[in-house]
Design a protein around this motif. Structure first.
Motif, PDB file in Angstrom:
ATOM      1  N   VAL A   3       0.880  -1.242   0.031  1.00  0.00           N
ATOM      2  CA  VAL A   3      -0.075  -0.020  -0.126  1.00  0.00           C
ATOM      3  C   VAL A   3       0.991   1.232   0.026  1.00  0.00           C
ATOM      4  O   VAL A   3       0.775   2.173  -0.906  1.00  0.00           O
ATOM      5  N   ILE A  44     -12.720   5.625  -4.693  1.00  0.00           N
ATOM      6  CA  ILE A  44     -11.164   5.703  -5.010  1.00  0.00           C
ATOM      7  C   ILE A  44     -10.757   6.578  -6.128  1.00  0.00           C
ATOM      8  O   ILE A  44      -9.699   7.297  -5.999  1.00  0.00           O
ATOM      9  N   LEU A  96      -3.094  -6.067  -4.171  1.00  0.00           N
ATOM     10  CA  LEU A  96      -2.131  -4.751  -4.268  1.00  0.00           C
ATOM     11  C   LEU A  96      -0.947  -5.253  -5.326  1.00  0.00           C
ATOM     12  O   LEU A  96      -0.685  -4.138  -6.046  1.00  0.00           O
ATOM     13  N   LEU A 102      -6.549   3.346  -0.207  1.00  0.00           N
ATOM     14  CA  LEU A 102      -6.206   1.985  -0.176  1.00  0.00           C
ATOM     15  C   LEU A 102      -6.021   1.756   1.417  1.00  0.00           C
ATOM     16  O   LEU A 102      -6.496   0.410   2.031  1.00  0.00           O
ATOM     17  N   TYR A 141      -7.725  -0.602   4.284  1.00  0.00           N
ATOM     18  CA  TYR A 141      -7.132  -1.940   4.656  1.00  0.00           C
ATOM     19  C   TYR A 141      -6.890  -1.794   6.271  1.00  0.00           C
ATOM     20  O   TYR A 141      -7.286  -2.288   7.107  1.00  0.00           O
TER      21      TYR A 141
END
Length: 299
Positions: free
Chosen positions: A16, A63, A135, A196, A200
């Motif tokens: 990430v 996003i 990812l 992201l 997470y």
């Protein structure tokens, strides 16, 4: 066994932050600008994504909006630098300070929970294997797009701007526009990483971007140092930056497992960056000097 069990999470987190490190690479290595906007734009991406996601917006749109918000932050920094003539590092600091207030207004408070059980997210700590797979694919797509872009005429002119500013101007390249474009791409990637990261971790926090520039620089420097023996085309360089981020977080996790005081981790990160940044200077001025003197004596 405890350390091995924590490694999938460290790898996922490293991937990430690897996206963020690629953004730092664009400004630091390609444009030759130390952009401190990233400490704010990382949180901006996380805040935009979290608030839109909890409101029921499709996660892909969340996003995309986070990416655009980061690009807007980069645009502000670029305009400060090119239009107002403010030095790049101060422009980044000013935008970072502005983003602190913007991020608070976006979230309405210091943090926002993004529960994976109630909100459809693309990755979560509850499934590190799936997160790592997603990812890796995402990084492959990002590196592929950047490799293509920096091979175009616009991308080559952007690289030329960072390589030799005066020569680029002499060739008729609009260096001011290229700086703004580079800052927008960089901070867009940083905000994407923030979006992201919020998914997470399961939350967005106004302090989550603090020290991001140090982590990004550490990933860039570690990647370059450890993978310098590989054929250095542009795609490999970007990949090495992402791998540098993964290695950084694996070492970070190992240090925590060994019992180092967690209050010292930020200082450790800064010292690692300082050592790697200072190594070329020390090598050129102290270690190569005796060799040059010896070669001169032999001549």
């Amino acid at each position: 066994m405890g350390l091995l069990g924590a490694m999938p999470g460290a790898i996922a987190q490293g991937l990430v932050w690897g996206i963020m490190a690629i953004g730092v690479y664009i400004t630091y290595k390609i444009l030759d600008i130390a952009d401190l906007t990233v400490d704010g734009s990382l949180c901006t991406g996380a805040a935009v994504c979290a608030m839109m996601a909890v409101s029921g917006v499709n996660i892909w749109i969340c996003i995309l909006c986070a990416l655009l918000a980061g690009m807007l932050a980069g645009l502000v920094t670029g305009l400060f630098h090119t239009v107002l003539g403010i030095p790049a590092i101060l422009s980044g600091i000013l935008t970072q300070l502005m983003l602190w207030s913007v991020n608070l207004k976006i979230m309405g408070k210091a943090n926002q929970v993004l529960p994976a059980r109630n909100v459809a997210v693309l990755l979560t700590q509850l499934s590190n294997g799936r997160a790592v797979l997603f990812l890796v694919i995402a990084l492959g797509v990002i590196i592929g797009i950047l490799y293509w872009f920096f091979g175009t005429e616009i991308g080559c002119s952007l690289r030329a701007t960072g390589c030799n500013l005066n020569m680029s101007r002499a060739q008729g390249i609009n260096t001011g526009l290229n700086k703004v474009l580079g800052l927008m791409i960089s901070n867009g990637l940083v905000a994407l990483s923030g979006a992201l990261l919020a998914q997470y971790q399961g939350f967005a926090d106004v302090n989550m971007g603090r020290g991001a520039i140090v982590i990004g620089l550490a990933a860039v420097i570690i990647g370059e140092a450890l993978f310098s023996f590989v054929a250095r085309n542009f795609a490999v360089r970007l990949m090495s930056v992402a791998l540098g981020s993964v290695i950084y977080f694996m070492v970070y996790q190992t240090v925590i497992f060994l019992g180092l005081d967690t209050d010292l981790l930020k200082m450790l990160s800064a010292l690692v960056v300082a050592v790697f940044l200072g190594t070329p200077y020390l090598k050129a001025n102290y270690f190569s000097a005796p060799r040059k003197k010896e070669e001169k004596d032999h001549a």
